[in-house]
Design an enzyme around this catalytic site. Structure first.
Site, PDB file in Angstrom:
ATOM      1  N   GLY A 272      11.164  -2.671   5.719  1.00  0.00           N
ATOM      2  CA  GLY A 272      10.398  -3.977   5.524  1.00  0.00           C
ATOM      3  C   GLY A 272       9.898  -4.205   4.080  1.00  0.00           C
ATOM      4  O   GLY A 272      10.158  -5.053   3.506  1.00  0.00           O
ATOM      5  N   HIS A 273       9.265  -3.188   3.362  1.00  0.00           N
ATOM      6  CA  HIS A 273       8.717  -3.397   1.969  1.00  0.00           C
ATOM      7  C   HIS A 273       9.947  -3.653   1.229  1.00  0.00           C
ATOM      8  O   HIS A 273      10.061  -4.376   0.272  1.00  0.00           O
ATOM      9  CB  HIS A 273       7.893  -2.165   1.570  1.00  0.00           C
ATOM     10  CG  HIS A 273       6.843  -1.722   2.257  1.00  0.00           C
ATOM     11  ND1 HIS A 273       6.783  -0.475   3.020  1.00  0.00           N
ATOM     12  CD2 HIS A 273       5.624  -2.243   2.411  1.00  0.00           C
ATOM     13  CE1 HIS A 273       5.699  -0.436   3.740  1.00  0.00           C
ATOM     14  NE2 HIS A 273       5.047  -1.295   3.299  1.00  0.00           N
TER      15      HIS A 273
ATOM     16  N   LYS B 136       5.199 -10.079   9.121  1.00  0.00           N
ATOM     17  CA  LYS B 136       4.646  -8.874  10.091  1.00  0.00           C
ATOM     18  C   LYS B 136       3.206  -9.031  10.129  1.00  0.00           C
ATOM     19  O   LYS B 136       2.561  -8.793  11.127  1.00  0.00           O
ATOM     20  CB  LYS B 136       5.103  -7.526   9.286  1.00  0.00           C
ATOM     21  CG  LYS B 136       4.015  -6.395   9.872  1.00  0.00           C
ATOM     22  CD  LYS B 136       4.736  -5.785  10.954  1.00  0.00           C
ATOM     23  CE  LYS B 136       4.071  -4.780  11.508  1.00  0.00           C
ATOM     24  NZ  LYS B 136       2.624  -4.122  10.690  1.00  0.00           N
TER      25      LYS B 136
ATOM     26  N   MET C  46       0.744  -0.872  -0.050  1.00  0.00           N
ATOM     27  CA  MET C  46       0.011  -0.095  -0.042  1.00  0.00           C
ATOM     28  C   MET C  46       0.890   1.171  -0.050  1.00  0.00           C
ATOM     29  O   MET C  46       0.353   2.341   0.144  1.00  0.00           O
ATOM     30  CB  MET C  46      -0.996   0.057   1.208  1.00  0.00           C
ATOM     31  CG  MET C  46      -1.825  -1.355   1.298  1.00  0.00           C
ATOM     32  SD  MET C  46      -3.406  -0.784   2.269  1.00  0.00           S
ATOM     33  CE  MET C  46      -2.663  -0.751   3.844  1.00  0.00           C
TER      34      MET C  46
HETATM   35  P1  AMP Z   1       1.524  -2.801   3.535  1.00  0.00           P
HETATM   36  O1  AMP Z   1       1.989  -1.741   2.456  1.00  0.00           O
HETATM   37  O2  AMP Z   1       1.530  -2.479   5.094  1.00  0.00           O
HETATM   38  O3  AMP Z   1       0.246  -3.591   2.983  1.00  0.00           O
HETATM   39  O4  AMP Z   1       2.483  -4.212   3.372  1.00  0.00           O
HETATM   40  C1  AMP Z   1       3.001  -4.588   2.267  1.00  0.00           C
HETATM   41  C2  AMP Z   1       3.650  -5.874   2.449  1.00  0.00           C
HETATM   42  O5  AMP Z   1       4.966  -5.692   3.285  1.00  0.00           O
HETATM   43  C3  AMP Z   1       2.903  -6.739   3.360  1.00  0.00           C
HETATM   44  O6  AMP Z   1       3.164  -8.203   2.912  1.00  0.00           O
HETATM   45  C4  AMP Z   1       3.497  -6.515   4.769  1.00  0.00           C
HETATM   46  O7  AMP Z   1       3.561  -7.781   5.535  1.00  0.00           O
HETATM   47  C5  AMP Z   1       4.760  -6.419   4.603  1.00  0.00           C
HETATM   48  N1  AMP Z   1       5.710  -5.656   5.465  1.00  0.00           N
HETATM   49  C6  AMP Z   1       5.069  -4.385   6.298  1.00  0.00           C
HETATM   50  N2  AMP Z   1       5.830  -4.206   7.105  1.00  0.00           N
HETATM   51  C7  AMP Z   1       6.838  -5.201   7.114  1.00  0.00           C
HETATM   52  C8  AMP Z   1       8.232  -5.356   8.053  1.00  0.00           C
HETATM   53  N3  AMP Z   1       8.328  -4.447   9.119  1.00  0.00           N
HETATM   54  N4  AMP Z   1       8.951  -6.416   7.685  1.00  0.00           N
HETATM   55  C9  AMP Z   1       8.681  -7.079   6.833  1.00  0.00           C
HETATM   56  N5  AMP Z   1       7.515  -7.185   5.705  1.00  0.00           N
HETATM   57  C10 AMP Z   1       6.709  -5.940   6.028  1.00  0.00           C
END
Ligand code: AMP
Length: 283
Positions: free
Chosen positions: A33-34, A153, A27
């Site tokens: 992390g991303h 996460k 998103m």
């Molecule tokens: P989001 O943008 O929050 O929907 O996250 C996109 C992807 O990044 C999802 O697969 C999350 O689990 C992963 N993600 C978010 N935060 C972390 C983190 N701290 N470490 C590893 N992966 C992450």
């Protein structure tokens, strides 16, 4: 790096690619992390599609959809920097210019994983996982990846996506990636920026509580009563939405035959819910 903002553009690009395609759905508002997901995808594939889409259907009423941070230009810089470490690989950012690109008025399949969508996060966000599975299914359909990368996460999301792939018989390998944390242990998250300085300091309770329970469990189900007693004590703090020990594969409460368990916790600071989890092998 190529940026595409329409579904037609994405489909046209994808039709010209026959190599190994990796996919990272996000998103946006990217952090390390991303980027760790992108790095692994670039290592393992010839071309990587990276989507940035704040998906309205996974937010419930009163949640943070409208205030969710949108930082496309900064995100593109981070992606470009990582991509430059892999010359010769293709990086395609798909950032739809409007939700209609993802959800045209007809022909969208709603996908649901019935068994797991109401537990844990689902108790607090009843429509969330239907939104997630539907958008990921739609994106898989457009991108047709060989492999897709998800952070542990969002552990329940990872288990649900794996289940969706089995249920819908999709030919994509789901790869779960370790949680990237701040130096003090807080899991990186776009929502951390909602915390006040005091809340940020106090947020350590999440990482510390999960660590302490698992230390007590010490890979041995014989220690389960002690671990559960501590969890109960911790949960006297009303800011916990939940703190639960589950089988890592099924998310079942019955861990008596588990080879690995996961402790999942959500701690709430005002309207900000912080998620974390950790795994432990059982000997
Ligand atoms: P989001 O943008 O929050 O929907 O996250 C996109 C992807 O990044 C999802 O697969 C999350 O689990 C992963 N993600 C978010 N935060 C972390 C983190 N701290 N470490 C590893 N992966 C992450």
């Amino acid at each position: 790096m190529k940026v595409i903002d329409s579904t037609a553009g994405l489909q046209q690009h994808r039709s010209l690619i026959s190599s190994r395609v990796g996919f990272v759905p996000t998103m946006g508002n990217l952090h390390l992390g991303h980027i760790s997901l992108l790095d692994r995808a670039l290592k393992e594939n010839d071309d990587v599609y990276f989507s940035i889409f704040v998906n309205p259907t996974q937010f419930g009423p009163g949640e943070d959809f409208s205030k969710y941070p949108r930082t496309l230009q900064d995100d593109l810089k981070l992606i470009e920097k990582k991509a430059s470490e892999y010359p010769g690989k293709g990086v395609i950012v798909f950032a739809p210019k409007s939700p209609e690109e993802i959800y045209p008025s007809t022909g969208i399949k709603t996908v649901t994983v019935p068994d797991l969508k109401h537990i844990l996060e689902g108790e607090f966000r009843p429509t969330h996982f239907d939104g997630v599975t539907t958008v990921v299914y739609r994106l898989f359909d457009l991108v047709r990846p060989l492999r897709s990368y998800f952070g542990l996460k969002d552990y329940q999301q990872y288990v649900i996506i794996k289940q969706m792939v089995q249920q819908e018989k999709l030919a994509v390998e789901i790869i779960g990636m370790p949680i990237i944390r701040e130096a003090d242990g807080l899991a990186m998250s776009s929502r951390n920026q909602y915390l006040t300085p005091d809340q940020r300091r106090a947020s350590l309770i999440l990482y510390q509580s999960l660590s302490t329970v698992l230390k007590l469990l010490n890979h041995d189900l014989g220690n389960l009563p002690k671990a559960r007693a501590l969890m109960k004590e911790l949960e006297n703090d009303p800011n916990w939405n939940y703190l639960e020990l589950r089988d890592s594969e099924t998310l079942s409460e019955d861990v008596s035959r588990s080879k690995q368990v996961t402790i999942l916790g959500v701690y709430q600071f005002g309207s900000t819910r912080l998620l974390d989890n950790m795994q432990m092998e059982i000997k």
